[in-house]
Design an enzyme around this catalytic site. Sequence first.
Site, PDB file in Angstrom:
ATOM      1  N   ASP A 187      -5.024 -13.853  -2.732  1.00  0.00           N
ATOM      2  CA  ASP A 187      -4.478 -13.418  -1.355  1.00  0.00           C
ATOM      3  C   ASP A 187      -4.456 -14.636  -0.486  1.00  0.00           C
ATOM      4  O   ASP A 187      -5.647 -14.859   0.147  1.00  0.00           O
ATOM      5  CB  ASP A 187      -5.183 -12.323  -0.738  1.00  0.00           C
ATOM      6  CG  ASP A 187      -4.619 -11.056  -1.181  1.00  0.00           C
ATOM      7  OD1 ASP A 187      -3.667 -10.858  -1.996  1.00  0.00           O
ATOM      8  OD2 ASP A 187      -4.904  -9.817  -0.663  1.00  0.00           O
ATOM      9  N   HIS A 212       0.899  -1.146  -0.023  1.00  0.00           N
ATOM     10  CA  HIS A 212      -0.033  -0.037  -0.063  1.00  0.00           C
ATOM     11  C   HIS A 212       0.878   1.270  -0.020  1.00  0.00           C
ATOM     12  O   HIS A 212       2.053   1.033   0.685  1.00  0.00           O
ATOM     13  CB  HIS A 212      -0.933   0.056   1.165  1.00  0.00           C
ATOM     14  CG  HIS A 212      -1.764  -0.985   1.700  1.00  0.00           C
ATOM     15  ND1 HIS A 212      -1.447  -2.140   2.047  1.00  0.00           N
ATOM     16  CD2 HIS A 212      -3.174  -1.068   1.375  1.00  0.00           C
ATOM     17  CE1 HIS A 212      -2.392  -3.037   2.247  1.00  0.00           C
ATOM     18  NE2 HIS A 212      -3.519  -2.358   1.669  1.00  0.00           N
ATOM     19  N   ASP A 250      -0.945 -12.404   2.169  1.00  0.00           N
ATOM     20  CA  ASP A 250      -1.665 -11.426   2.852  1.00  0.00           C
ATOM     21  C   ASP A 250      -1.935 -11.806   4.073  1.00  0.00           C
ATOM     22  O   ASP A 250      -2.973 -12.177   4.227  1.00  0.00           O
ATOM     23  CB  ASP A 250      -3.040 -10.987   2.227  1.00  0.00           C
ATOM     24  CG  ASP A 250      -3.643  -9.716   2.948  1.00  0.00           C
ATOM     25  OD1 ASP A 250      -2.901  -9.206   3.656  1.00  0.00           O
ATOM     26  OD2 ASP A 250      -4.624  -9.285   2.225  1.00  0.00           O
ATOM     27  N   ASP A 259      -6.118 -13.292   9.083  1.00  0.00           N
ATOM     28  CA  ASP A 259      -5.051 -13.483   8.060  1.00  0.00           C
ATOM     29  C   ASP A 259      -3.934 -14.338   8.407  1.00  0.00           C
ATOM     30  O   ASP A 259      -2.752 -13.925   8.430  1.00  0.00           O
ATOM     31  CB  ASP A 259      -4.259 -12.113   7.995  1.00  0.00           C
ATOM     32  CG  ASP A 259      -5.420 -10.986   7.421  1.00  0.00           C
ATOM     33  OD1 ASP A 259      -6.069 -11.574   6.474  1.00  0.00           O
ATOM     34  OD2 ASP A 259      -5.101  -9.921   7.344  1.00  0.00           O
TER      35      ASP A 259
HETATM   36  C1  XUL Z   1      -7.904  -6.520   4.092  1.00  0.00           C
HETATM   37  C2  XUL Z   1      -7.039  -6.712   2.956  1.00  0.00           C
HETATM   38  C3  XUL Z   1      -5.997  -5.682   2.346  1.00  0.00           C
HETATM   39  C4  XUL Z   1      -6.025  -5.880   0.955  1.00  0.00           C
HETATM   40  C5  XUL Z   1      -5.159  -4.881   0.342  1.00  0.00           C
HETATM   41  O1  XUL Z   1      -8.292  -7.394   4.682  1.00  0.00           O
HETATM   42  O2  XUL Z   1      -7.014  -7.889   2.654  1.00  0.00           O
HETATM   43  O3  XUL Z   1      -4.736  -5.827   2.903  1.00  0.00           O
HETATM   44  O4  XUL Z   1      -5.442  -6.803   0.526  1.00  0.00           O
HETATM   45  O5  XUL Z   1      -5.571  -3.287   0.898  1.00  0.00           O
HETATM   46 CO    CO Z   2      -6.111  -8.950   0.961  1.00  0.00          CO
END
Ligand code: XUL
Ligand code: CO
Length: 476
Positions: A336, A141, A379, A349
């Site tokens: 992800d 980001h 992620d 996560d």
């Molecule tokens: C949040 C998420 C973020 C996105 C990118 O849940 O997954 O990290 O992947 O903004």
């Molecule tokens: Co994500």
Amino acid sequence: MKTWGILLLLLCLQAVTYAVIGESQTCPAENVGKCDDSDWEGEFFPGINKIKYEGPSSKNPLSFKWYNAEEEILGKKMKDWFRFSVAFWHTFRGTGADPFGAPTKYWPWEDGTNSLKMAKRRMRANFEFINKLGVDWWCFHDRDIAPDGETLEEANANLDEVVALAKELQMQSNKKVLWGTAQLFMHPRYMHGAATSSELGVYAYAAAQVKKALEVTHYLGGENYVFWGGREGYQSLLNTDMERELNHLARFFEAAVAYKKKIGFNGTLLIEPKPQEPTKHQYDWDAATTANFLRKYGLIGEFKLNIECNHATLSGHSCHHELETARINGLLGNIDANTGDPQVGWDTDQFLVDIQEATMIMLSVIRNGGIAPGGFNFDAKLRRESTDVEDLFIAHIIGMDTMARGLKNAATLIADGTLAELVRKRYQSFDTEIGAQIEAGKADFDFLEKKAKQWGEPKVASAKQELAEMILQSAL
Ligand code: XUL
Ligand code: CO
């Protein structure tokens, strides 16, 4: 007198403890000198060599047991099936803090600030990490990699400085950006959303931030760009004009498409569905909702989806379901790779370590003919209680090994063919002249009624679900 003496001793001890703790939060004793050096180019992970493939019998935690980058599976190297990527925000900005607790991770290179100097040092650490891990991609980001500013101009200047270093480090190590994105959820200005904010000024600010993030992603050779609408949703419908907000979101995406074309960025634009958190309801709820949104607004050809496994389960689906929904709509763009916890309701996560789930994921990816120009972005973050630097490596290694096992298992299932045959047989009544007529849209209700009367009560075969499960298990 004696009591005073003991008290004094206790106070001194407390002062020493405070000094030590205070020190470790900024610059650890063993790194004194290095933390002040803006050009710390030395090793960030000194005890760790390049991670090698050692095979399933290896007991070395810092080795791959299954992921063998050059090994060919179904005519493609493992590294090309996956295109693994490290998520800068978790690996280099994750502190272990949660709503109930302070940070637990004090990486040796951190000085406790969010300065530009620190941002550059972290970027060097990122490249040493991906080099040693043997991963070719990274994701970011805008605000993870560079400090925000008092003004947009200042924030952009900070970003430019860090991105220039990232570009240099990419060229030295032949690494690339899998995707970039703009952080449109952390700053208080985004409390009502970004593209769906009720405030026009916020919409414009978000547009300016995405414009810049697209530019730097393009500059870094990024192959994709992600929109995750962290706050694009609502907390209450009572105070929300949902129709207007969705129209604004579509206009925002249209403007992003136009700008992408204007600057010659050929990467794929990806939308990452998530049902809620932080908002009560997020507009990009799941793959099907997002596909419908894209169709309604005529954006279907301009976007693909970034499916995150933990988001899939939050929306009440399996990751496999979301991947299949994206795939059959021609929208599977990126994964992800992470997972949630079955007992915990939120987006934990975690690194995905379930071999059966990995196998199902890879069945979708193989059916999709691969995932490029997308990839598998981790992620995923260490648990709050995992605090050693080597844990960063171990977590990614098991994540990569799990996916490699999934790929091998899925290839075995495909080569074996029994599962595909089970599915084929299930629908074989349609492999007939009349079945073909139905599938071609050439069988009207009058015709079908005639057939139903002629055939009488139809025979209905077993679905063989347990047999399908037995076949899957034989490949694990
Ligand atoms: C949040 C998420 C973020 C996105 C990118 O849940 O997954 O990290 O992947 O903004
Ligand atoms: Co994500």
